[in-house]
Design an enzyme around this catalytic site. Structure first.
Site, PDB file in Angstrom:
ATOM      1  N   ASP A 160       0.858  -1.173   0.000  1.00  0.00           N
ATOM      2  CA  ASP A 160       0.000   0.000   0.000  1.00  0.00           C
ATOM      3  C   ASP A 160       0.894   1.222   0.000  1.00  0.00           C
ATOM      4  O   ASP A 160       2.063   1.131   0.332  1.00  0.00           O
ATOM      5  CB  ASP A 160      -0.789   0.054   1.318  1.00  0.00           C
ATOM      6  N   ASP A 201      -4.325  -2.626   4.999  1.00  0.00           N
ATOM      7  CA  ASP A 201      -4.787  -2.129   6.294  1.00  0.00           C
ATOM      8  C   ASP A 201      -6.293  -2.115   6.372  1.00  0.00           C
ATOM      9  O   ASP A 201      -6.857  -2.202   7.437  1.00  0.00           O
ATOM     10  CB  ASP A 201      -4.230  -0.722   6.558  1.00  0.00           C
ATOM     11  N   THR A 240      -0.304   4.588   1.455  1.00  0.00           N
ATOM     12  CA  THR A 240      -0.553   5.391   2.649  1.00  0.00           C
ATOM     13  C   THR A 240      -0.165   4.647   3.910  1.00  0.00           C
ATOM     14  O   THR A 240      -0.648   3.553   4.141  1.00  0.00           O
ATOM     15  CB  THR A 240      -2.036   5.752   2.716  1.00  0.00           C
TER      16      THR A 240
END
Length: 1260
Positions: free
Chosen positions: A489, A811, A491
């Site tokens: 990912d 996440d 972020t």
């Protein structure tokens, strides 16, 4: 139950409200309330308590303030309603572990031999005849010598006890570590509740009945409860009910929330009504008998298997009958697959008839759920079996040769008759030969291998904690060493996840830094501040910094924190607005999800009109805007041309600097138009007025670029998969070093990716993915489905010669499928939701990418440790077996006695595995490419080392054995009679042998042909202490071991010679290293990876009868049992037309049917992860049985389904319309005869996404 009303007096507490007791509803009432679903539950609440606030007052809690939080009140609630704990299964006691260690076959054989030997040693034949029993039996000089014949048997028993205790202790500490890990994971699980009007986070175990908990997107509910207030709340209850559709929870329709279910959308507050053993998950656990005795469980399991097999036969017959009648109603199958809280053992249960009809044994084995047998374990098991077979063969041959030589010598050469008195003497010889054979076997079988793996993994896992890796599944750590690709990912992983607004477009102007508030009309500012304050989760806030002069703390969603920070930068405050409009007053909330990519909140004004505030991804929201606010606060028309200009001049420049762009807009619904239809989202979310566009910066973590460089050097491709705009993604990827200038790479958006990988019918094709993924570096604006598709595509790809091993970070809740599908799933410990953590293998406690690189290092280290151990172990094996074998054949007695062999075995197995498996990793591990799945465990270099050292050791041993007496000028120990005392000669042989192993252990530290074997030896204190310790024990054994160890004291000279010959190993090692491996073409490699084959039906039935099966087969069986059970529930044909009733997929943008293990995948890809099919059983029942179009159904006799193997492999695209085809094929390994019309058609016709019905009708 009634006595509850009198409890108040006990605590001397005045009655509250209109009740005269403590809590005026009992545990039983609440339990029965939570067993009701939906409308029934609501009806019960209304009938018993009036409404939900009524229930709150009965439980003495406030829906707004929550509990008071007084300690005595909390404790009383725990007493009355129980704690939020499900008692774990009792760990195995040390004695149980000892008993299990005793089950080892070779040990049992040894014990028997030792006992027989003991018994015979006490038998005294009359002396006179003893001379007549042949030369070998005679010649006992000393009477006392004959009396000590029992020592050998006793010593063997003693060493067996040692081995058993060591094994049991290892198992025990492993179990303890695992439990420690689980409790650590559990302690880290916290939940947000209201206590005394304050929002606080408490450990899940502290939640009590009456607590008011805040729930939000991504939570795993820790207890049962009733909804008090909710916004757009959708729950995935498949873990309890098996229904894959997300259930909408509202106060007026279905307020019941169950523990163990996942919040997939929205937020809200719930009143906790049942915890721990009394919650729905807890009830199931108690049914499973998680606390029963193991023995009873096993008996029950065997009984059940028998029944199951009979049921299966009956089932098949019944199905045949039913095929003829075809009149039954479809039975609704409701699966419960409760993969409950992390610490507890997952287990599969049926919900409807609440019987614990599940594998209790399976439940035990799943305490550490495995995806599939890990690569390393697969290779090791295979290798160990091969070595074991060779050892068995050698030991058998040894025994046969010894017995034959003895018989020929005694009865033929000496020509003695068989005398009855001599029988016991002869039997004693046979037992001695048998013991020698068994010792050869004991030395040959490398039972230290599994131990080495366990120690190495457990050690690594413990150390990885310090590197911020919390490993949930042991084998993930080793798989990481083979990783060839990481899909990360952006972020929070690559960036710091600390967002701030740095640019803004407001009132026709693009500000490069946050503007001063007095530049704007107050109307614009009011709209902006109001929109940001109300249209964000109320759990998100900005707190004062922890340290003086530090940055303010951001709590909650980081993007929303950036916007709230923007409000503060404009010198306004969001808190007064939130106080004025509390969450309860929000009229409707459309929460953010991956399909919408926006969030909207509706407020009702006093005059009956409505105002909606929206925020979301700029390019998506701008398409829905038709007006834009000017600096004066007037709304002017926003033409398509203006939109294009804005994208070109504002959004793209922001994105190319790596900023995330968010658009803020609003819309008014006048009172005159009446109330809009809120469920029709497409009509609501149009005609917006754009207020502003902000650019949010999320700086790259300073350590990430170096970490990515290390990965690339180690042969690992890093790909970035993000929901952000492509320009932002490209900018960040360049800053991180994922994109190097001048490289040939691809950066594409999710839409483009989907367009390229699908054919005309909209199905995903592996060949198309294969054209893209090798060059793909950045996938932007991707949905979770795209992430899953990409991971699956890379894993299934066969373009490169070695299969890719993929690690994925995630996440969000929607990353679950991709995390599960990946070889190693990393979840974020800080930003990650419970669902993501649940699906992952490793949790990154600091959310940092550089921790992943550490995991790779540890994984490779595990692999190398095992290889080092193997190199050492096999050298000892080869030498010991050959010495014992040839020695026995030539001198009729093994030069190494049984007890000595067991000591050698202890050194090489337990101690060496401890010493070599705990080497700390070095940076050098990251300088080589990944090994890959099929790389043999024993490389050519290692083979060269094993054979080279083997030659040296054998030469020395045989020289000592056959010429030792001349060299050292001592008596020969060869051809000694039965109970002869130990000789110096054989003691020297034994001592030299052990010392050579000790020095060879130092050689084994390097396996890639390095010269300096002492490099970094002092970094590993365990290694040094073990080598030293072994040396000291060896001195004690030789000097004081005496008869039990068949040793005599040696002089200093002899000791020095032994040590000198041992050190020779190190010098010889340098010589072996000099020989180039490339010249030795004849060397083979060993220990290749195993491929899982599909099992035939009969094999599976046989497997079910076996008690112990290796993991891979176990997994296959789990799958099979589930299929059988599924079929038992589906009692009749599945109505074909029915299945096609709902052409739209229930998985809107979240999980594709494919991630629910489509049946075709299960059949056509044997390596398909069976664990997936355990956690998410493909549902064959979303459609109720309604009898539509009977004529069509009965007019055609269904053609028989081809056997499973004959089906063409159908990879099911995660296309939303394809759902129908996915659902109706109850393929089952055991009954290829089940006729399913649709399945037949599906197998012959490509499923057409446009209209599944069309293809069905044509084929009918």
């Amino acid at each position: 139950m009634a006595n509850n009303s009198f409890r108040g007096s006990k605590y001397g507490r005045n009655a509250e409200a209109n009740h005269d007791g403590d809590f005026s509803c009992s545990l039983q009432e609440l339990r029965s309330l939570m067993e009701l679903r939906g409308g029934e539950g609501l009806a019960r609440i209304q009938e018993s308590y009036g409404d939900i606030p009524g229930l709150c007052s009965r439980l003495r809690t406030s829906p707004v303030e929550g509990l008071g939080g007084h300690v005595d009140d909390i404790n009383r609630r725990k007493e009355e309603f129980g704690q939020n704990l499900i008692p774990p299964k009792k760990p195995k006691t040390f004695l149980q572990l000892v008993w299990e260690a005793l089950q080892d076959v070779t040990l049992i054989i040894l014990e028997v031999a030792a006992i027989v030997s003991l018994g015979l040693s006490f038998y005294k034949p009359p002396d006179a005849e003893r001379e007549n029993c042949g030369n070998a039996a005679g010649g006992v000089e000393d009477e006392t010598e004959a009396d000590t014949g029992w020592i050998e048997g006793a010593a063997i028993l003693l060493s067996v006890v040692c081995v058993v205790l060591v094994t049991a202790f290892n198992d025990w500490s492993k179990e303890k570590q695992f439990r420690g890990l689980q409790s650590r994971i559990e302690q880290e699980q916290r939940f947000t509740v209201m206590r005394g009007g304050q929002v606080i986070q408490i450990p899940v175990a502290e939640i009590v009945v009456g607590d008011v908990a805040q729930i939000k997107y991504g939570d795993l509910l820790p207890a049962d409860g009733v909804l008090i207030q909710g916004n757009d709340l959708k729950i995935d209850e498949s873990s309890l009910t098996g229904e894959s559709d997300h259930v909408k929870k509202t106060l007026d329709r279905d307020p019941m929330l169950l523990s163990g279910t996942h919040v997939m959308e929205g937020s809200g507050k719930m009143l906790v009504t049942a915890v721990g053993v009394n919650s729905q998950t807890g009830i199931i656990f108690t049914l499973l008998g998680a606390n029963e005795d193991d023995d009873e469980e096993e008996k029950a399991e065997k009984e059940k298997k028998k029944k199951e097999r009979e049921e299966k036969k009956k089932e098949k017959e019944r199905q045949k009958k039913e095929e003829k009648d075809k009149k039954g109603k479809k039975d609704k199958k409701s699966k419960k697959d409760d993969k409950a809280k992390k610490g507890k053992d997952g287990a599969t249960v049926e919900m409807q008839p609440l019987n614990s009809e599940d594998e209790e044994g399976e439940e035990k084995k799943k305490s550490n759920p495995k995806k599939e047998k890990s690569v390393l374990q697969g290779k090791l098991t295979k290798l160990a079996v091969q070595i074991g077979k060779a050892g068995l063969f050698m030991s058998g041959v040894t025994v046969i040769i010894l017995i034959t030589l003895f018989l020929v010598d005694t009865f033929w050469i000496q020509g003695l008759p068989w005398v009855k008195e001599c029988t016991p003497v002869y039997i004693q010889f046979f037992v001695k030969f048998f013991i020698i054979g068994v010792t050869v076997l004991v030395v040959a079988v490398p039972e230290g291998l599994p131990l080495a793996v366990t120690i190495s993994l457990a050690y690594s896992v413990k150390k990885m904690m310090k590197d911020n890796n919390l490993v949930r599944h042991l084998d993930a750590c080793e798989t990481m060493g083979n990783a060839t690709a990481i899909c990360s990912d952006k972020t929070g992983t690559l960036t710091m996840n600390r967002m701030t607004v740095v640019q803004a477009y407001l009132g026709d102007r693009h500000y490069r830094k946050v503007p001063e508030p007095d530049l704007f009309h107050s109307k614009v500012l009011d709209l902006l501040v109001m929109g940001i304050s109300v249209n964000s989760a109320y759990t998100t806030k900005i707190m004062s910094p922890e340290k003086e002069g530090g940055l303010p703390r951001q709590v909650g969603n980081k993007t929303e924190c950036a916007l709230l920070g923007f409000v503060l930068d404009l010198r306004r405050d969001y808190q007064p607005i939130r106080n004025e409009i509390p969450e309860e007053k929000l009229y409707k909330v459309y929460t953010f999800n991956s399909a919408r990519k926006s969030m909207s909140t509706v407020l009702k004004n006093a005059d009956g009109s409505y105002r909606m505030f929206s925020k979301g991804a700029s390019e998506i929201l701008l398409k829905k805007c038709c007006k834009v606010l000017t600096a004066s606060g007037e709304a002017q028309v926003f033409k398509p041309r203006d939109k294009d200009n804005m994208v070109k001049n504002v959004i793209e420049p922001m994105a190319s600097e790596g900023l995330r762009t968010i658009c803020l807009a609003y819309r008014d619904f006048p009172a005159a138009d009446g109330e809009p239809d809120w469920d029709n989202e497409s009509d609501i979310l149009t005609a917006l007025t754009c207020v502003c566009v902000v650019g949010i910066e999320d700086p790259v973590r300073p350590e990430v670029p170096d970490a990515i460089k290390m990965c690339q050097r180690a042969g690992i491709t890093v790909r970035m998969v993000t929901g952000d705009n492509i320009n932002t993604a490209r900018a960040i990827a360049s800053k991180c070093g994922i994109l190097q200038p001048g490289d040939d790479f691809l950066c594409i958006e999710g839409k483009e990716f989907n367009r390229r990988i699908r054919n005309e019918l909209g199905e995903i094709e592996q060949e198309r993915i294969d054209k893209i993924w090798p060059k793909l570096r950045v996938l932007a604006r991707s949905s979770p489905t795209d992430k899953h598709t990409l991971v699956k595509g890379i894993i299934d790809s066969t373009v490169l010669e070695q299969r890719q091993v993929v690690a994925v970070t995630g996440d969000g809740t929607n990353d679950g499928p991709a995390l599960k599908k990946a070889d190693v799933g990393f979840a974020m410990g800080i930003a990650g939701t419970d669902v993501a953590k649940e699906a992952s293998d490793i949790i990154l406690t600091d959310d940092n990418f550089s921790s992943i690189v550490k995991a790779v290092m540890w994984g490779r280290n595990v692999y190398d440790s095992i290889s080092k151990f193997l190199q050492f172990q096999l050298t000892v094996n080869v030498v010991a077996v050959i010495v014992a074998f040839t020695g026995a054949c030539i001198t009729q007695d093994s030069p190494l006695k049984a007890v000595q062999m067991l000591w050698v075995n202890l050194i090489m197995d337990t101690f060496a595995s401890l010493a070599l498996a705990t080497e700390p990793p070095t940076e050098a591990l990251l300088l080589r490419k990944p090994y890959g799945r099929n790389k043999p465990l024993i490389s050519r270099t290692m083979m060269k080392n094993i054979l080279g050292h083997g030659i040296y050791q054998l030469t020395i041993i045989f020289t000592l054995l056959f010429a030792g007496e001349q060299i050292f000028d001592i008596d020969s120990g060869r051809n000694a009679p039965l109970h002869a005392p130990p000789s110096e000669h054989y003691t020297i042989v034994f001592n030299t042998f052990v010392l050579m192993q000790l020095f060879n252990e130092i050689n084994a530290r390097k396996i890639h042909g390095e010269r300096n074997v002492f490099d970094g030896i002092f970094n590993n204190p365990i290694f040094c202490s073990i080598v030293l310790g072994t040396f000291i024990i060896q001195i004690v054994i030789v000097q004081f071991g005496g008869k039990p160890f068949s040793c005599v004291r040696l002089s200093i000279d002899q000791w020095l010679w032994c040590v000198f010959l041992g050190v020779g190993c190190l010098l010889w090692g340098q010589l072996v290293t000099t020989v180039p491996t490339s010249r030795l073409k004849f060397l083979m490699t060993a220990g290749h990876g195993t491929k899982q084959e599909e099992f035939a039906e009969e094999e599976l039935e046989e497997l079910e009868e076996m008690d112990e099966i290796d993991h891979a087969e176990m997994e296959m069986r789990k799958g099979q049992v589930l299929w059988c059970r599924g079929l038992n529930r589906i009692q009749t044909q599945i109505r074909v037309v029915n299945a096609f009733r709902d052409t739209m997929s229930p998985y809107e943008g979240l999980e594709t049917p494919e991630s629910r293990s489509s049946i075709h995948n299960f059949m056509s890809h044997p390596e398909f992860r069976i664990e997936d099919s355990v956690t998410q059983i493909p549902l064959i029942d979303d459609t109720e049985g309604e009898d539509e179009a009977p004529t069509k159904r009965n007019s055609v006799a269904p053609p028989p389904l081809p056997p499973v193997s004959a089906l063409p492999p159908l990879t099911a695209p995660p296309n939303q319309n394809n759902n129908a085809v996915e659902k109706i094929i109850p393929l089952h390994k055991d009954s290829p005869k089940t006729h399913v019309t649709a399945a037949q058609n599906a197998a012959t016709l490509p499923p057409c996404p446009g209209s599944p019905l069309h293809s069905l009708e044509t084929s009918l």
